[in-house]
Design a protein around this motif. Structure first.
Motif, PDB file in Angstrom:
ATOM      1  N   ALA A 145      34.130  48.841  34.411  1.00  0.00           N
ATOM      2  CA  ALA A 145      33.397  47.672  33.906  1.00  0.00           C
ATOM      3  C   ALA A 145      33.871  47.298  32.505  1.00  0.00           C
ATOM      4  O   ALA A 145      34.031  46.111  32.183  1.00  0.00           O
ATOM      5  CB  ALA A 145      31.897  47.967  33.893  1.00  0.00           C
ATOM      6  N   LEU A 146      34.122  48.318  31.666  1.00  0.00           N
ATOM      7  CA  LEU A 146      34.608  48.058  30.305  1.00  0.00           C
ATOM      8  C   LEU A 146      35.999  47.426  30.336  1.00  0.00           C
ATOM      9  O   LEU A 146      36.259  46.446  29.627  1.00  0.00           O
ATOM     10  CB  LEU A 146      34.636  49.358  29.513  1.00  0.00           C
ATOM     11  N   ALA A 147      36.892  47.971  31.165  1.00  0.00           N
ATOM     12  CA  ALA A 147      38.257  47.449  31.237  1.00  0.00           C
ATOM     13  C   ALA A 147      38.275  46.003  31.736  1.00  0.00           C
ATOM     14  O   ALA A 147      38.965  45.140  31.163  1.00  0.00           O
ATOM     15  CB  ALA A 147      39.100  48.338  32.159  1.00  0.00           C
ATOM     16  N   ILE A 148      37.494  45.714  32.781  1.00  0.00           N
ATOM     17  CA  ILE A 148      37.481  44.353  33.332  1.00  0.00           C
ATOM     18  C   ILE A 148      36.843  43.377  32.351  1.00  0.00           C
ATOM     19  O   ILE A 148      37.316  42.241  32.191  1.00  0.00           O
ATOM     20  CB  ILE A 148      36.736  44.332  34.686  1.00  0.00           C
ATOM     21  N   SER A 149      35.769  43.786  31.671  1.00  0.00           N
ATOM     22  CA  SER A 149      35.109  42.884  30.715  1.00  0.00           C
ATOM     23  C   SER A 149      36.026  42.548  29.547  1.00  0.00           C
ATOM     24  O   SER A 149      36.065  41.404  29.082  1.00  0.00           O
ATOM     25  CB  SER A 149      33.807  43.515  30.211  1.00  0.00           C
ATOM     26  N   ILE A 150      36.798  43.543  29.053  1.00  0.00           N
ATOM     27  CA  ILE A 150      37.747  43.286  27.965  1.00  0.00           C
ATOM     28  C   ILE A 150      38.841  42.331  28.431  1.00  0.00           C
ATOM     29  O   ILE A 150      39.215  41.389  27.721  1.00  0.00           O
ATOM     30  CB  ILE A 150      38.358  44.609  27.457  1.00  0.00           C
ATOM     31  N   PHE A 151      39.346  42.553  29.650  1.00  0.00           N
ATOM     32  CA  PHE A 151      40.408  41.712  30.189  1.00  0.00           C
ATOM     33  C   PHE A 151      39.926  40.275  30.391  1.00  0.00           C
ATOM     34  O   PHE A 151      40.625  39.308  30.043  1.00  0.00           O
ATOM     35  CB  PHE A 151      40.906  42.308  31.506  1.00  0.00           C
ATOM     36  N   ILE A 152      38.726  40.123  30.941  1.00  0.00           N
ATOM     37  CA  ILE A 152      38.179  38.782  31.168  1.00  0.00           C
ATOM     38  C   ILE A 152      37.907  38.079  29.843  1.00  0.00           C
ATOM     39  O   ILE A 152      38.182  36.878  29.691  1.00  0.00           O
ATOM     40  CB  ILE A 152      36.888  38.869  32.012  1.00  0.00           C
ATOM     41  N   SER A 153      37.384  38.809  28.865  1.00  0.00           N
ATOM     42  CA  SER A 153      37.131  38.220  27.552  1.00  0.00           C
ATOM     43  C   SER A 153      38.428  37.766  26.896  1.00  0.00           C
ATOM     44  O   SER A 153      38.503  36.681  26.304  1.00  0.00           O
ATOM     45  CB  SER A 153      36.418  39.238  26.659  1.00  0.00           C
ATOM     46  N   SER A 185      42.449  33.511  37.269  1.00  0.00           N
ATOM     47  CA  SER A 185      42.435  34.954  37.009  1.00  0.00           C
ATOM     48  C   SER A 185      41.041  35.440  36.638  1.00  0.00           C
ATOM     49  O   SER A 185      40.576  36.485  37.119  1.00  0.00           O
ATOM     50  CB  SER A 185      43.424  35.293  35.892  1.00  0.00           C
ATOM     51  N   THR A 186      40.365  34.663  35.792  1.00  0.00           N
ATOM     52  CA  THR A 186      39.009  35.034  35.374  1.00  0.00           C
ATOM     53  C   THR A 186      38.051  35.025  36.552  1.00  0.00           C
ATOM     54  O   THR A 186      37.266  35.962  36.755  1.00  0.00           O
ATOM     55  CB  THR A 186      38.508  34.074  34.281  1.00  0.00           C
ATOM     56  N   PHE A 187      38.095  33.949  37.344  1.00  0.00           N
ATOM     57  CA  PHE A 187      37.201  33.830  38.492  1.00  0.00           C
ATOM     58  C   PHE A 187      37.487  34.900  39.541  1.00  0.00           C
ATOM     59  O   PHE A 187      36.572  35.413  40.186  1.00  0.00           O
ATOM     60  CB  PHE A 187      37.331  32.441  39.125  1.00  0.00           C
ATOM     61  N   LEU A 188      38.779  35.229  39.720  1.00  0.00           N
ATOM     62  CA  LEU A 188      39.150  36.242  40.706  1.00  0.00           C
ATOM     63  C   LEU A 188      38.575  37.604  40.331  1.00  0.00           C
ATOM     64  O   LEU A 188      38.001  38.315  41.176  1.00  0.00           O
ATOM     65  CB  LEU A 188      40.674  36.324  40.822  1.00  0.00           C
ATOM     66  N   LEU A 189      38.692  37.982  39.067  1.00  0.00           N
ATOM     67  CA  LEU A 189      38.156  39.270  38.618  1.00  0.00           C
ATOM     68  C   LEU A 189      36.629  39.296  38.685  1.00  0.00           C
ATOM     69  O   LEU A 189      36.028  40.275  39.129  1.00  0.00           O
ATOM     70  CB  LEU A 189      38.619  39.560  37.192  1.00  0.00           C
ATOM     71  N   SER A 190      36.008  38.211  38.236  1.00  0.00           N
ATOM     72  CA  SER A 190      34.542  38.139  38.291  1.00  0.00           C
ATOM     73  C   SER A 190      34.058  38.204  39.737  1.00  0.00           C
ATOM     74  O   SER A 190      33.099  38.911  40.057  1.00  0.00           O
ATOM     75  CB  SER A 190      34.053  36.841  37.636  1.00  0.00           C
TER      76      SER A 190
END
Length: 311
Positions: A145-153, A185-190
């Motif tokens: 969750a931390l890795a994905i949130s940093i990447f999306i941000s 990319s953002t929508f795909l990860l979310s």
């Protein structure tokens, strides 16, 4: 006149969201306090209590940063123009939101593994070792969750920066291509985070329902009734209530992705209101599905002295 009416409507929704946030924080704070007191008294927590404790903490922090962001955007919007502050608040809110989704999905999976009965060797292995796996599963969920949130941000900030720079240079075609690429990319990860947690809840409900059906059929043939049937029914009620709320929550999360590129409107406000209410309502359902937590809450609300020890 329309501008004044729109401003009043936004203020009303703002205070309604704030009310939901504080109610949700109070409910989750109660859950965390009861579990912490039980932890001090018993010197240990079982796997279910560990999941609930992390879930309550994640939701408190998620609602806290949600309130901070809404407060600043409404009262002091110029502060959010500072990239570092904006990125920090968004990253933390996104991280605790993803943590909230995945830990609550872990709770449903835990109920399924502990209560459902299947003859599969893999399922038996999970049932025997689930208590040892829970801390590592929770740690892995938090790291992902931390890795994905940093990447999306980082993607969101890069998109916003490139959009401003390229627009000032007049490269509108390039702006559109970059915008679509970053948004995709953002929508795909979310979407992956939302769908993964939702699928865990669906499979947990299906497996529990199938296990309950098999167990009920076995008991009917032998004309017996045991405690396992009651455990199945209690877990099924909890997971089905989670499934209903998760289904609505999943639809709202998908709609937030769809409306993310649009300006502030009534649909976004309604979606935001439900998403702020979900952590509190779901935690309240968790409390009432646990007899000890329900008893402690009712005693506290009635003003009686309550024993917080969860045996």
């Amino acid at each position: 006149m329309k501008g004044a009416w729109r401003e009043c409507d936004q203020v009303f929704h703002f205070f309604l969201i704030i009310l939901e946030v504080f109610v949700g924080m109070w409910i989750n704070a109660f859950l965390v306090c009861v579990l912490c007191i039980a932890w001090v008294q018993k010197k240990t927590l079982n796997s279910n209590e560990k999941i609930l404790l992390l879930l309550g903490c994640s939701r408190i922090w998620y609602l806290c940063f949600t309130w901070i962001y809404r407060f600043l955007s409404m009262i002091y919007p110029h502060i959010l123009h500072v990239q570092t502050i904006r990125q920090l608040i968004r990253s933390l809110a996104t991280f605790f939101n993803y943590s909230n989704l995945w830990v609550s999905a872990c709770l449903c999976g835990f109920y399924c593994i502990k209560i459902a009965n299947f003859r599969s060797s893999f399922f038996i292995y999970l049932k025997v070792n689930v208590d040892r796996m829970v801390p590592w599963l929770l740690l892995g969920s938090e790291i992902v969750a931390l890795a994905i949130s940093i990447f999306i941000s980082d993607l969101s900030e890069t998109h916003q920066r490139n959009n401003i720079t390229s627009t000032s240079q007049g490269n509108f075609w390039e702006v559109t291509i970059r915008k679509d690429k970053h948004l995709f990319s953002t929508f795909l990860l979310s979407g992956f985070v939302f769908a993964a947690s939702f699928l865990v809840v669906i499979f947990s409900a299906v497996f529990l329902l199938f296990s309950l059906w098999r167990h009920k059929r076995t008991m009917q043939t032998t004309s017996m009734k045991d405690l396992s049937m009651d455990a199945h029914i209690r877990a099924m009620k909890s997971v089905l209530s989670f499934l209903v709320m998760y289904s609505i929550n999943f639809v709202c999360l998908v709609l937030t992705i769809i409306y993310a590129t649009k300006k502030e409107n009534i649909m976004k406000l309604l979606l935001y209101m439900y998403l702020c209410a979900f952590p509190g309502v779901h935690s309240l359902t968790v409390i009432f599905s646990n007899p000890k937590l329900e008893k402690a809450l009712l005693k506290m609300l009635s003003g009686q002295k309550c024993e917080f020890l969860i045996k």
